[in-house]
Design a protein around this motif. Structure first.
Motif, PDB file in Angstrom:
ATOM      1  N   GLY A 157      28.712 -28.588  58.751  1.00 31.02           N
ATOM      2  CA  GLY A 157      27.915 -29.809  58.743  1.00 31.02           C
ATOM      3  C   GLY A 157      27.256 -30.080  57.411  1.00 31.02           C
ATOM      4  O   GLY A 157      26.818 -31.193  57.133  1.00 31.02           O
ATOM      5  N   ASN A 158      27.174 -29.066  56.556  1.00 30.55           N
ATOM      6  CA  ASN A 158      26.564 -29.221  55.238  1.00 30.55           C
ATOM      7  C   ASN A 158      27.564 -29.126  54.099  1.00 30.55           C
ATOM      8  O   ASN A 158      27.354 -29.717  53.037  1.00 30.55           O
ATOM      9  N   TYR A 159      28.636 -28.371  54.281  1.00 33.00           N
ATOM     10  CA  TYR A 159      29.518 -28.076  53.155  1.00 33.00           C
ATOM     11  C   TYR A 159      30.922 -28.644  53.256  1.00 33.00           C
ATOM     12  O   TYR A 159      31.711 -28.482  52.333  1.00 33.00           O
ATOM     13  N   ALA A 160      31.275 -29.276  54.354  1.00 36.83           N
ATOM     14  CA  ALA A 160      32.624 -29.818  54.473  1.00 36.83           C
ATOM     15  C   ALA A 160      32.745 -31.107  53.662  1.00 36.83           C
ATOM     16  O   ALA A 160      31.949 -32.028  53.802  1.00 36.83           O
ATOM     17  N   ARG A 161      33.739 -31.168  52.782  1.00 36.25           N
ATOM     18  CA  ARG A 161      34.081 -32.341  51.997  1.00 36.25           C
ATOM     19  C   ARG A 161      35.592 -32.535  52.122  1.00 36.25           C
ATOM     20  O   ARG A 161      36.257 -31.799  52.822  1.00 36.25           O
ATOM     21  N   ALA A 162      36.146 -33.470  51.403  1.00 32.48           N
ATOM     22  CA  ALA A 162      37.595 -33.652  51.429  1.00 32.48           C
ATOM     23  C   ALA A 162      38.103 -34.035  50.045  1.00 32.48           C
ATOM     24  O   ALA A 162      37.560 -34.924  49.389  1.00 32.48           O
ATOM     25  N   ILE A 163      39.149 -33.324  49.620  1.00 34.13           N
ATOM     26  CA  ILE A 163      39.911 -33.658  48.432  1.00 34.13           C
ATOM     27  C   ILE A 163      41.308 -34.056  48.906  1.00 34.13           C
ATOM     28  O   ILE A 163      41.847 -33.423  49.816  1.00 34.13           O
ATOM     29  N   PRO A 164      41.927 -35.093  48.319  1.00 37.67           N
ATOM     30  CA  PRO A 164      43.286 -35.436  48.723  1.00 37.67           C
ATOM     31  C   PRO A 164      44.268 -34.340  48.310  1.00 37.67           C
ATOM     32  O   PRO A 164      44.440 -34.060  47.127  1.00 37.67           O
ATOM     33  N   ARG A 165      44.915 -33.746  49.289  1.00 37.26           N
ATOM     34  CA  ARG A 165      45.739 -32.562  49.047  1.00 37.26           C
ATOM     35  C   ARG A 165      46.855 -32.817  48.037  1.00 37.26           C
ATOM     36  O   ARG A 165      46.969 -32.099  47.031  1.00 37.26           O
ATOM     37  N   ASP A 166      47.695 -33.826  48.287  1.00 35.74           N
ATOM     38  CA  ASP A 166      48.861 -34.051  47.432  1.00 35.74           C
ATOM     39  C   ASP A 166      48.442 -34.430  46.012  1.00 35.74           C
ATOM     40  O   ASP A 166      49.045 -33.975  45.031  1.00 35.74           O
ATOM     41  N   TRP A 167      47.432 -35.278  45.889  1.00 38.58           N
ATOM     42  CA  TRP A 167      46.933 -35.675  44.564  1.00 38.58           C
ATOM     43  C   TRP A 167      46.438 -34.457  43.790  1.00 38.58           C
ATOM     44  O   TRP A 167      46.753 -34.289  42.598  1.00 38.58           O
ATOM     45  N   ALA A 168      45.678 -33.589  44.469  1.00 37.64           N
ATOM     46  CA  ALA A 168      45.102 -32.426  43.800  1.00 37.64           C
ATOM     47  C   ALA A 168      46.178 -31.435  43.367  1.00 37.64           C
ATOM     48  O   ALA A 168      46.092 -30.836  42.284  1.00 37.64           O
ATOM     49  N   ILE A 169      47.190 -31.265  44.198  1.00 35.86           N
ATOM     50  CA  ILE A 169      48.269 -30.333  43.864  1.00 35.86           C
ATOM     51  C   ILE A 169      49.152 -30.912  42.755  1.00 35.86           C
ATOM     52  O   ILE A 169      49.466 -30.239  41.759  1.00 35.86           O
ATOM     53  N   ASP A 170      49.543 -32.166  42.892  1.00 40.09           N
ATOM     54  CA  ASP A 170      50.468 -32.777  41.939  1.00 40.09           C
ATOM     55  C   ASP A 170      49.845 -32.962  40.560  1.00 40.09           C
ATOM     56  O   ASP A 170      50.520 -32.797  39.539  1.00 40.09           O
ATOM     57  N   ASN A 171      48.557 -33.310  40.524  1.00 41.23           N
ATOM     58  CA  ASN A 171      47.917 -33.637  39.256  1.00 41.23           C
ATOM     59  C   ASN A 171      47.151 -32.485  38.630  1.00 41.23           C
ATOM     60  O   ASN A 171      46.927 -32.486  37.417  1.00 41.23           O
ATOM     61  N   HIS A 172      46.744 -31.518  39.466  1.00 46.93           N
ATOM     62  CA  HIS A 172      45.866 -30.474  38.942  1.00 46.93           C
ATOM     63  C   HIS A 172      46.269 -29.057  39.351  1.00 46.93           C
ATOM     64  O   HIS A 172      45.505 -28.127  39.093  1.00 46.93           O
ATOM     65  N   ASP A 173      47.430 -28.896  39.977  1.00 48.93           N
ATOM     66  CA  ASP A 173      47.856 -27.565  40.426  1.00 48.93           C
ATOM     67  C   ASP A 173      46.713 -26.882  41.179  1.00 48.93           C
ATOM     68  O   ASP A 173      46.408 -25.708  40.974  1.00 48.93           O
ATOM     69  N   ALA A 174      46.063 -27.648  42.065  1.00 48.87           N
ATOM     70  CA  ALA A 174      44.809 -27.196  42.679  1.00 48.87           C
ATOM     71  C   ALA A 174      44.972 -26.084  43.696  1.00 48.87           C
ATOM     72  O   ALA A 174      43.977 -25.553  44.183  1.00 48.87           O
ATOM     73  N   GLU A 175      46.198 -25.718  44.033  1.00 45.30           N
ATOM     74  CA  GLU A 175      46.388 -24.546  44.884  1.00 45.30           C
ATOM     75  C   GLU A 175      46.219 -23.250  44.093  1.00 45.30           C
ATOM     76  O   GLU A 175      46.024 -22.186  44.677  1.00 45.30           O
ATOM     77  N   ASN A 176      46.310 -23.373  42.753  1.00 44.53           N
ATOM     78  CA  ASN A 176      46.224 -22.185  41.906  1.00 44.53           C
ATOM     79  C   ASN A 176      45.101 -22.234  40.887  1.00 44.53           C
ATOM     80  O   ASN A 176      44.648 -21.191  40.411  1.00 44.53           O
TER      81      ASN A 176
END
Length: 512
Positions: A157-176
């Protein structure tokens, strides 16, 4: 099940711009500028003040009242260890992609899974009981947790946010890797504001997001900058270069009060300042010695003098208003004779210790540390020096755990804001033993008491157990307890806004 209108608090503040066209722009001056653009790669209040307007919370949290619908429309604990969240429809990210349950689930997994994304303090402390998440369909996800549903609710309830998964992976290699960049396009949330200009380390400029799912926020354009000096922040308000400043020091309050059109607003926060003592090294392995350090320090005197009354002396890890606060616990009162007697009982008479402390992170932190060290040093049988340095040194000491081979600093000053509103957040990261290499204190009784509280479903029973946790934490003295500090803001008089105990600044709660 809990459900309601997801527009939440925005309904009450939308469109309240008044008649002054200049107030289409609002400037906020922070005490430190975010040094990362990844919204998961931090756990500092100044960062949340910026990024919550871009990567909005899924829930509205009201201190002392609980969480309310925002992007999440309803939620229900469906079985042991599983809560199902239902998102509202038609929420889009700033790049136009639709928000899906997969985005939220991936963001949560990226936060709590050390093998995915970046090591996140939000995962260690903020989502400590959350083990993962999984999308059920486009707007439904399940959150898995190792603790009771009630504790999990405080966390997501305090810390959940959302980042767009495909955008983050494709543009920023955000899985790594952590999300990084220097352009406005490197930010992409669902919040009421989108980034239009970004100068790393200096300024970030936001404008209303035209396709925002909720009500229109109160300012067309928002500028965030920072000044590390309280006097500089006060001067910026005085000269009308900014509209809101945070973390004003007590000695600069009169400057703001004397200026035209601005005023001070303050509230006792959820942030408690204390000095951990790692009990895996001498002399801090003795409970008597740790208690002696508490009796040596005049908490109330420090609040009255160094803080000019902008604080409350404390004798437990959390402050009033936090679920599980034990109102029967009084702060340690200074008693030099008791302190010296306990030192002798500990067998560490003649001990030489050093306190490491930051400067500029908390209200008058360096001056407070000097007072603490001096009062301990005045004991006949203990010598105490103080070393004032960068906050990063203190933060590293706090993260180093209790293995003596892994740390050099066993005694330091730090503050902790319990922004979930629940005692667990103020204790588990410091005291829980299993699966917690960053703990600062090694005590099975205290750890077991925390673990027991995490499995209790009944809210009243769980609150009682948390009160017991705070009682044990007082008795075992893992910290030199100091105070709960006040949050002191300077703001334009015409802005209608009440500071929050959790130190969060939401511009959508303002009107004029």
């Amino acid at each position: 099940m809990k459900s309601g209108v997801a527009a939440g608090t925005l309904v009450t503040v939308a469109g309240c711009l008044g008649e002054d066209p200049d107030q289409d722009e609002f400037t906020v001056t922070l005490s430190q500028f975010p040094d990362t653009i990844d919204p998961l790669d931090h756990i500092t209040g100044d960062y949340f003040d910026v990024y919550d307007h871009i990567y909005e919370p899924l829930f509205d949290f009201e201190p002392g009242e609980g969480i309310f619908p925002r992007v999440v429309d309803s939620w229900e604990a469906t079985e042991d260890g599983v809560t199902e969240l239902q998102l509202i429809d038609d929420v889009v990210f700033h790049n136009g992609d639709e928000l899906t349950a997969e985005d939220v689930a991936w963001t949560i997994n990226r936060t709590v899974d050390p093998d995915l994304g970046v090591p996140s303090p939000i995962g260690t402390f903020g989502l400590g009981s959350i083990t993962g998440a999984e999308a059920v369909d486009e707007t439904t996800l399940q959150v898995m947790h190792s603790a009771s549903a009630g504790l999990a609710e405080f966390e997501y309830g305090n810390y959940a946010r959302a980042i767009p998964r495909d955008w983050a992976i494709d543009n920023h290699d955000a899985e790594n890797e952590a999300i990084s960049g220097s352009d406005a396009e490197d930010f992409n949330g669902t919040g009421p504001y989108e980034v239009v200009d970004f100068t790393s380390g200096e300024e970030i400029v936001l404008e209303r997001f035209d396709d925002y799912w909720g009500d229109e926020p109160p300012f067309e354009r928002v500028v965030f900058n920072a000044d590390g000096e309280s006097s500089g922040r006060a001067a910026a308000l005085e000269t009308q270069e900014t509209d809101l400043t945070i973390n004003i020091l007590p000695e600069d309050v009169d400057t703001v009060d004397a200026a035209d059109g601005v005023e001070i607003r303050d509230v006792t926060s959820f942030r408690t300042v204390f000095c951990p003592m790692k009990n895996t090294v001498e002399p801090f392995d003795s409970q008597e010695f740790r208690q002696a350090m508490n009796y040596a320090v005049d908490n109330q005197g420090i609040v009255d003098t160094v803080l000019s009354g902008f604080g409350e002396a404390r004798g437990q890890p959390v402050s009033p208003g936090i679920n599980g606060f034990n109102d029967e616990i009084e702060p340690y009162a200074q008693d030099v004779g008791m302190a010296e007697s306990l030192v002798e009982e500990s067998g560490y008479g003649g001990a030489e210790i050093e306190l490491q402390a930051p400067q500029g992170r908390y209200l008058n932190d360096a001056q407070i540390a000097e007072q603490v060290a001096d009062q301990i040093d005045q004991l006949d049988n203990v010598s105490c020096d103080v070393n004032i340095g960068d906050f990063e040194v203190v933060s590293d000491a706090n993260q180093a755990g209790v293995d003596p081979d892994e740390f050099e600093i066993p005694f330091y000053m730090i503050g902790w804001g319990v922004i979930t509103g629940d005692t667990d957040y103020g204790v588990q990261g410091f005291f829980r033993i299993p699966d917690n290499p960053n703990r600062t204190f090694e005590d099975e009784e205290l750890s077991d008491a925390i673990l027991e509280s995490q499995q209790i479903d009944d809210p009243d029973e769980r609150r009682a157990q948390l009160e017991e946790v705070n009682r044990l934490a007082h008795e075992k003295a893992p910290f030199v307890y100091l105070h709960t500090q006040e949050s002191i803001y300077g703001i334009k008089e015409e802005i209608q806004w009440d500071p929050r105990e959790d130190e969060t600044v939401y511009l959508w709660e303002m009107e004029q």
